[in-house]
Every structure is written in C-alpha cells, then in structure tokens.
Write a protein that holds these residues in place. Structure first.
Motif, PDB file in Angstrom:
ATOM      1  N   ARG A 166      15.233  -1.558   9.163  1.00 32.93           N
ATOM      2  CA  ARG A 166      15.836  -2.788   8.545  1.00 32.93           C
ATOM      3  C   ARG A 166      17.249  -2.628   8.389  1.00 32.93           C
ATOM      4  O   ARG A 166      17.986  -3.501   8.426  1.00 32.93           O
ATOM      5  CB  ARG A 166      15.084  -2.953   7.075  1.00 32.93           C
ATOM      6  CG  ARG A 166      13.693  -3.890   7.259  1.00 32.93           C
ATOM      7  CD  ARG A 166      12.797  -3.884   5.922  1.00 32.93           C
ATOM      8  NE  ARG A 166      11.834  -4.732   6.333  1.00 32.93           N
ATOM      9  CZ  ARG A 166      10.776  -4.813   5.373  1.00 32.93           C
ATOM     10  NH1 ARG A 166      10.882  -4.266   4.193  1.00 32.93           N
ATOM     11  NH2 ARG A 166       9.699  -5.365   5.829  1.00 32.93           N
TER      12      ARG A 166
ATOM     13  N   LYS B 140       6.479  -4.884   2.433  1.00 29.65           N
ATOM     14  CA  LYS B 140       6.313  -5.798   3.802  1.00 29.65           C
ATOM     15  C   LYS B 140       7.124  -6.978   3.616  1.00 29.65           C
ATOM     16  O   LYS B 140       7.854  -7.033   4.753  1.00 29.65           O
ATOM     17  CB  LYS B 140       4.888  -6.231   4.016  1.00 29.65           C
ATOM     18  CG  LYS B 140       4.013  -5.232   4.576  1.00 29.65           C
ATOM     19  CD  LYS B 140       2.654  -5.501   4.733  1.00 29.65           C
ATOM     20  CE  LYS B 140       1.844  -4.333   5.291  1.00 29.65           C
ATOM     21  NZ  LYS B 140       0.557  -4.344   5.216  1.00 29.65           N
ATOM     22  N   THR B 141       7.202  -7.546   2.483  1.00 34.70           N
ATOM     23  CA  THR B 141       8.274  -8.791   2.338  1.00 34.70           C
ATOM     24  C   THR B 141       9.494  -7.980   1.495  1.00 34.70           C
ATOM     25  O   THR B 141       9.237  -7.681   0.392  1.00 34.70           O
ATOM     26  CB  THR B 141       7.677 -10.099   1.701  1.00 34.70           C
ATOM     27  OG1 THR B 141       6.377 -10.282   2.431  1.00 34.70           O
ATOM     28  CG2 THR B 141       8.672 -10.925   1.542  1.00 34.70           C
TER      29      THR B 141
ATOM     30  N   ARG C 212      12.198  -7.080  -1.104  1.00 38.41           N
ATOM     31  CA  ARG C 212      12.829  -7.607  -2.148  1.00 38.41           C
ATOM     32  C   ARG C 212      14.273  -6.861  -2.277  1.00 38.41           C
ATOM     33  O   ARG C 212      14.488  -5.917  -3.066  1.00 38.41           O
ATOM     34  CB  ARG C 212      12.128  -7.091  -3.378  1.00 38.41           C
ATOM     35  CG  ARG C 212      10.764  -7.617  -3.437  1.00 38.41           C
ATOM     36  CD  ARG C 212       9.928  -6.942  -4.622  1.00 38.41           C
ATOM     37  NE  ARG C 212       8.575  -6.961  -4.480  1.00 38.41           N
ATOM     38  CZ  ARG C 212       7.671  -6.264  -5.037  1.00 38.41           C
ATOM     39  NH1 ARG C 212       7.893  -5.034  -5.422  1.00 38.41           N
ATOM     40  NH2 ARG C 212       6.343  -6.211  -4.749  1.00 38.41           N
TER      41      ARG C 212
END
Ligand code: SF4
Length: 218
Positions: free
Chosen positions: A160, A205-206, A208
């Motif tokens: 990411r 997974k999502t 924050r």
C-alpha cells in the motif's frame, strides 16, 4: 520480474513512526523456546487468542515439552489443541517437528540452535508443515537468530505504500529488510511486532488511514 519500486525504501522512518506510536511490544509471548515453537505452529491460520487456549491446556497437562508431545497419542493431542483450528493437521505438524527434533538433535533445542541458522532454516523447511514464516518465527523468536519474519500484514503495508509490487516473493521482501536494516534480533522482533499491530489496528482489509502512524509515510 516485479520486485520493488526503484526508490530506496524508507524502512527506518517507517519503523520510528510505528515505534513512537505503539512502544515496545515484547512480542512473542512464551515462557520457553519450545512454547514459542508450539505457538508458531499453532498460530497458522488462526487468531492468537485461540492458540493461547491450546497452550494453556498443554501446560495444565504438563505436556509442553518435546518428550510430552512426542509420546502423547494423536487423538488426545487433537482434543487439547482443538481451539487453534485445523487441529488434526496441526497435530501432525507438531508431531513432525518433535520427531525431527528427537531424531536430529536427541530432543534438544539447545543442540538444534547450535547449527548455522541458514542451514537450520533449510532443514526446518523440510519438516512437514513448516513454511517460511513459521521457520523464520522459530529462528528469530525461539532461537534468537537475526532473520526477518515476513507475514501477510507486512506484505499489505509495504504494498500500500508502494514499496513492493503485488507479486514480490517472501524471499524478496525478507531480503529488502535484511539489506536495508542492521542484522539485529531486537530490531527484527520489534519491527515485525509493530507491523502486525499496524495491520490489525489500522491496515485492515479496508484501511483506516486516519490516525494510522504511517499516514504521512510515502
Ligand atoms: S492504514 Fe493507511 S496509512 Fe496505515 S499502513 Fe495502511 S495504508 Fe498506510
């Protein structure tokens, strides 16, 4: 082959940001190297709290030592570690490890860890059910050997942040850390623990990202 992005990764600032946020995490819990190894095998594909229940049961029965796991019947061991999930597979994995320890080192972890750790790593990878992450966890946390443990959280966070490509291999990610950081056991332990905590708390997974200590690290 897709390895890393071309820039030199900022692994130290990343570490410092996480360390400032989480502090010293003292991971991995375990009263003995053998307990750490059992935990490393049981934690595959399950949450740590499920492993703790199994370890507690093994301790209560006085079985948390190589001889104990070598001699216990498979069906009894299966029941004791049921909480950790995949308990039949994990019973076979624990048995494979203690059998290997018994045959190669007369049941002595001290003797096992006297081996050159890179050679030992190759041997551990030949034990049924011991993959790279488990072998490296055993070497770093039970054996105090300077080898970096890569897990799914590490991969996700580096990906990411554009530090690795999607199909970077375990070995490539490990090499990245071991090339750019000093070979230090305390540093490798803490860094791995910090990445796990970040993955669990923020980089889910999502993601924050609000409040995550890596929010500003490119
Ligand atoms: S939550 Fe966001 S800022 Fe934190 S590590 Fe994941 S992608 Fe980076």
């Amino acid at each position: 082959m897709c390895l890393y992005v071309s820039k030199v990764p900022n692994l130290f600032p990343l570490y410092e940001s996480l360390n400032a946020h989480f502090g010293d995490l003292h991971w991995w819990p375990g009263e003995s190297p053998f307990e750490v190894i059992v935990g490393a095998i049981l934690t595959q594909n399950t949450a740590w709290r499920n492993v703790e229940i199994a370890i507690k049961k093994l301790k209560a029965k006085g079985l948390l030592h190589p001889e104990g796991l070598l001699t216990i019947r498979d069906d009894v061991l299966e029941e004791l570690i049921r909480s950790s999930g995949y308990y039949r597979v994990k019973t076979r994995r624990l048995k494979s490890f203690v059998l290997y320890l018994h045959e190669e080192y007369d049941g002595s972890l001290e003797r096992m860890f006297l081996e050159d750790f890179r050679h030992l790593r190759e041997k551990l990878l030949r034990v049924k059910g011991v993959g790279e992450e488990t072998a490296d966890s055993i070497l770093l946390y039970a054996g105090e050997k300077p080898i970096f443990v890569v897990d799914a959280y590490t991969r996700r966070i580096l990906q990411r942040h554009g530090i690795i490509c999607e199909d970077a291999s375990y070995g490539e990610i490990q090499k990245l850390f071991m090339t750019h950081l000093p070979h230090s056991v305390p540093l490798y332990k803490q860094y791995h623990a910090l990445l796990v905590n970040t993955g669990k708390t923020f980089c889910t997974k999502t993601p924050r990202c609000g409040g995550c200590p890596l929010n500003k690290e490119g």
